[in-house]
Scaffold this motif. Structure first.
Motif, short mmCIF file in Angstrom:
data_model
loop_
_atom_site.label_atom_id
_atom_site.label_comp_id
_atom_site.label_asym_id
_atom_site.label_seq_id
_atom_site.Cartn_x
_atom_site.Cartn_y
_atom_site.Cartn_z
N GLU A 551 0.83 -1.21 0.00
CA GLU A 551 0.00 0.00 0.00
C GLU A 551 0.86 1.26 0.00
OE1 GLU A 551 -3.08 0.15 -0.48
OE2 GLU A 551 -3.76 -1.90 -0.13
N MET A 552 1.90 1.27 0.83
CA MET A 552 2.75 2.45 0.91
C MET A 552 3.54 2.66 -0.38
SD MET A 552 1.86 3.55 3.75
CE MET A 552 0.53 2.72 4.61
N THR A 553 4.00 1.58 -0.99
CA THR A 553 4.78 1.70 -2.22
C THR A 553 3.91 2.20 -3.37
OG1 THR A 553 6.21 -0.10 -1.50
CG2 THR A 553 6.28 0.48 -3.82
N ASN A 554 2.67 1.75 -3.42
CA ASN A 554 1.75 2.25 -4.46
C ASN A 554 1.59 3.76 -4.37
OD1 ASN A 554 1.36 -0.28 -5.52
ND2 ASN A 554 -0.53 -0.68 -4.37
N ILE A 555 1.46 4.25 -3.13
CA ILE A 555 1.34 5.70 -2.94
C ILE A 555 2.62 6.39 -3.38
CG2 ILE A 555 1.12 7.52 -1.20
CD1 ILE A 555 -0.69 5.57 0.38
N LEU A 556 3.74 5.83 -3.00
CA LEU A 556 5.04 6.40 -3.36
C LEU A 556 5.20 6.50 -4.87
CD1 LEU A 556 8.02 7.15 -2.39
CD2 LEU A 556 8.53 4.75 -2.85
N LEU A 557 4.97 5.40 -5.56
CA LEU A 557 5.12 5.40 -7.02
C LEU A 557 4.07 6.25 -7.70
CD1 LEU A 557 5.98 1.63 -7.69
CD2 LEU A 557 7.54 3.54 -7.35
N GLY A 558 2.87 6.28 -7.12
CA GLY A 558 1.81 7.10 -7.68
C GLY A 558 2.12 8.57 -7.65
N ASN A 559 2.99 8.98 -6.75
CA ASN A 559 3.41 10.38 -6.66
C ASN A 559 4.79 10.61 -7.28
OD1 ASN A 559 1.12 11.55 -5.34
ND2 ASN A 559 1.77 10.54 -3.44
N LYS A 560 5.15 9.74 -8.24
CA LYS A 560 6.39 9.87 -9.02
C LYS A 560 7.65 9.70 -8.19
CE LYS A 560 4.20 12.91 -12.43
NZ LYS A 560 4.28 14.19 -13.17
N GLY A 561 7.52 8.96 -7.09
CA GLY A 561 8.71 8.67 -6.30
C GLY A 561 9.47 7.49 -6.86
#
Length: 787
Positions: A551-561
């Motif tokens: 869940e945390m990684t999806n948020i990270l990648l979703g914000n171009k991280g």
């Protein structure tokens, strides 16, 4: 010497260039600005007016209507009369009378309509006028050995003993799209060659009595010679001889645009001894006779006793010396041909078959053949050499220009090639390669002279341009997909798909060794994770950790991280690399807020699962540290194994901010540069001015609370109190500071697992500073003794 225009008109001639010239319509046929001799073909139509006014049954009796038509046109001086009807059955009214006579046992003389028709032809021959009837190639599947056969007029007409009857085929070629654009000079059935209606007419018109076609396959022509060898007539074939020759149509239908001189058949019948009737006729009681309103005796002006007088007054005989083509434009007879003029100026027009023959005849008389220097418009075995040369040339040129060009520029090149070839083709037809410029500039276009137009193929050359472009584009898209797949396999596990696309489009894949840039570093880990290890089995721990990290990684990648790595429960990431990302400080802070919200959702989910997870899981918290500044990103490691990662002082400070959040009992701690870049979009609490372990310079740090407008209501009261307490703390007003911090601490959120609060930390500091003053020169900095 000046010529009086009036004198020309009196003699039935027209004044042109100071001379009286014979009137032959005298207009610019092809609008090329040159004086034309006039059209040689006149159309007589059986139209709606004729159907309404002729007082005889339909089909019209040959002994009265058609007899009069031939005789009157002969008297008018027509040189050739073409009847675009096939009289392959006996005269209908005659047959009805014979049947009536037999069935009723009556005895009265019957004038046979076919015999009268032959008399009219005999009369025409005696006056030097040739009459040609329509015939066709009929088809019967059961007929053996050849189902195709020639169908001439009925036997009583064709085999009469008075006069030779001539007929011509009305059949015309049909293209694959069911349109008609060409004309057959003749059709061969078995060993016999049958001439078309138009060719028969032209041969008579030109005085050529030889009817045997002589085909020159090298020159692609067919020639007819007179028996004495004094005259000849040549037709230029279309490269595909099965289609005859292309017709260069003079214009749209005459009934709407007056392309040809056109007259209803009633005008030809309208003499003193023939009455036309209509529903407007009435009986004149004063004179005691019928008044036929639309019976004007029009033909009397041409063949009546007063014809010389009318001629002297300028009334022109439109049939003298002409080829008169008689046919139908009645919708009931369905003799309409789809031609290029089916749609004209945004409207649809019916093109009568009689006018199709008229165009073909005038075309042959003028020698206005359309040239085909590059072969037919479609593939044909006899012209495949030229076609292959054109195709190969255009394919090579297209590939040379588009293979290395980006797709957009490749499309531009392809479009230019298509427009250039289409312009060349249209210019060849108009004999004006500047037509497009003139059209745009509003200048008058050139109109080709007789036989000057050339037809250049468009479809397959354009295909030879578009298809290579499409194949090249497909190949590029395929290889691009492979390149993207390679990037995704290399970076997909720690870079968002959007960043991978951006990397591909900008061609900025990270270089080996590392690049220094201004980026944002991100650290997070689960608070008190060792407790989880004690409470959960290994498999449960893996399941829980995978769910959290996913869940945390999806948020990270979703914000171009960019995901650097996982270290146990810790997430290490950065923003702004490998592809430069605008506003990366904001994206990192947004990630923090969204992660905090998502963790709250997970806590509720885990609680809802009952006894599956222990209480410690229900109260899971994490800590996040975020900072920005100069850092190095790149592939680091050995030649055998590399890792795309980051390093630098900014990275170290970020790690301290994440671990230091535990000392204050908060979830998210950021550095001063992050605060300055995002303070207008997020709610912060100034946390400390601290020297973290391992550094010598203090850093002002902040607690990230939420996005602006989304902070809990309590913080609207807490932050002002906090700021006031910090002010007393900085001024070394320890007692007042402690008092206000205690007041502020009552507003702090309390939750299971929170080790302390920022207020409690500062109360303890104030107590220590009361005992051990930092001195008057203190700048407010506090040196942390642990990570």
């Amino acid at each position: 010497e000046f010529v009086d225009i009036d004198e020309c008109e009196k003699t039935g001639e027209v004044c042109h260039n100071g001379e009286c010239v014979e009137y032959k319509e005298c207009h610019d046929i092809n609008q090329n600005g040159k004086w034309d001799a006039g059209l040689d073909v006149v159309i007589v139509e059986n139209d709606d007016e004729s159907f309404r006014l002729i007082p005889e049954p339909y089909p019209y009796p040959r002994g009265s209507v058609w007899y009069r038509v031939i005789k009157n046109l002969t008297d008018a001086g027509a040189k050739v009369i073409i009847i675009d009807y096939i009289f392959d059955k006996p005269d209908h009214p005659t047959k009805n009378l014979v049947n009536y006579k037999i069935n009723n046992g009556l005895d009265f003389p019957i004038i046979d309509g076919d015999e009268k028709l032959v008399e009219a032809v005999e009369y025409a021959e005696s006056q030097g006028t040739k009459v040609i009837f329509g015939s066709k190639i009929a088809y019967e599947a059961s007929r053996l050995p050849n189902p195709f056969y020639h169908l001439p007029p009925t036997d009583k007409i064709i085999n009469n003993e008075k006069v030779i009857i001539y007929d011509g085929l009305v059949d015309i070629p049909t293209d694959s799209d069911n349109f008609h654009r060409s004309y057959w000079p003749f059709v061969q059935v078995d060993t016999t060659q049958y001439l078309s209606l138009g060719v028969e007419a032209v041969l008579f018109y030109k005085g050529i009595d030889g009817k045997k076609p002589i085909i020159d396959r090298d020159e692609n022509t067919v020639t007819f010679n007179s028996t004495d060898g004094s005259k000849s007539f040549t037709i230029d074939y279309y490269p595909d001889r099965s289609k005859g020759f292309l017709i260069n149509f003079l214009g749209p239908p005459s009934n709407s645009f007056n392309t040809f001189s056109r007259f209803p058949i009633t005008n030809i019948l309208d003499t003193q001894d023939y009455t036309l009737t209509s529903d407007q006729d009435y009986f004149d009681t004063e004179f005691g006779e019928m008044m036929y309103v639309e019976d004007q005796n029009w033909m009397e002006n041409i063949i009546g006793p007063m014809a010389p007088f009318f001629a002297s007054q300028g009334f022109i005989n439109p049939f003298k010396g002409k080829i008169v083509v008689i046919g139908s434009s009645l919708a009931e007879e369905q003799d309409f041909k789809p031609t290029p003029y089916l749609n004209y100026k945004g409207k649809e027009y019916q093109f009568p078959g009689v006018e199709y023959h008229a165009n073909a005849i005038q075309h042959m008389i003028d020698g206005n053949y359309i040239q085909s220097p590059l072969g037919p418009l479609e593939y044909h075995q006899g012209s495949n050499k030229w076609h292959l040369i054109i195709i190969a040339t255009l394919i090579i040129v297209t590939l040379v220009f588009v293979s290395k060009a980006p797709p957009l520029w490749g499309f531009v090149v392809m479009a230019i090639e298509v427009v250039a070839w289409a312009s060349y083709a249209i210019g060849s037809f108009l004999t004006d390669q500047l037509w497009l410029y003139k059209l745009i500039a509003g200048q008058e276009l050139n109109m080709p002279g007789m036989g000057e137009s050339a037809m250049i193929p468009i479809l397959f050359p354009v295909s030879a341009i578009v298809l290579p472009f499409g194949i090249n584009l497909t190949y590029k898209l395929f290889t691009e997909g492979q390149d993207k797949a390679f990037l995704k396999s290399s970076f997909g596990s720690y870079i968002s798909p959007e960043l991978i696309d951006q990397m591909y489009e900008s061609k900025s894949a990270p270089s080996l060794g590392g690049e220094e840039g201004y980026n944002t570093a991100f650290f997070s880990d689960i608070a008190s994770f060792s407790t989880f290890s004690e409470k959960l089995t290994a498999s449960e721990l893996v399941e829980l950790l995978n769910e959290y990290l996913n869940e945390m990684t999806n948020i990270l990648l979703g914000n171009k991280g960019t995901l650097d790595k996982y270290i146990g429960d810790a997430i290490i990431a950065f923003y702004g690399a490998p592809v430069e990302t605008e506003d990366h400080e904001y994206l990192a802070c947004l990630t923090c807020c969204q992660m905090n919200d998502k963790l709250e959702e997970l806590r509720q989910k885990w609680k809802s699962e009952g006894d599956k997870w222990p209480v410690v899981v229900h109260n899971m918290r994490h800590r996040i540290g975020v900072n920005c500044g100069s850092l190095v990103t790149g592939n680091m490691g050995s030649d055998m194994r590399m890792n795309y990662t980051m390093m630098g002082d900014t990275v170290n400070l970020t790690a301290r901010l994440e671990s230091g959040a535990k000392q204050y009992g908060i979830e998210t701690q950021v550095g001063s540069k992050i605060y300055e870049a995002t303070k207008d979009r997020f709610t912060y609490r100034m946390l400390d001015y601290a020297v973290v372990k391992g550094r010598s310079e203090p850093e002002r740090t902040f607690e990230l609370i939420s996005e602006k407008g989304k902070e809990p209501e309590v913080y609207k009261e807490l932050i002002p109190v906090w700021d006031k307490a910090i002010e007393h703390y900085t001024n070394q007003d320890w007692d007042d500071a402690i008092k206000i911090f205690k007041k502020c601490d009552k507003l702090e959120e309390e939750y299971i697992g929170r080790p302390t609060t920022p207020c409690k930390v500062y109360i303890n500091r104030c107590e220590e500073f009361k005992e051990n003053s930092p001195g008057k020169d203190w700048n407010g900095a506090f040196k942390l003794t642990s990570k």
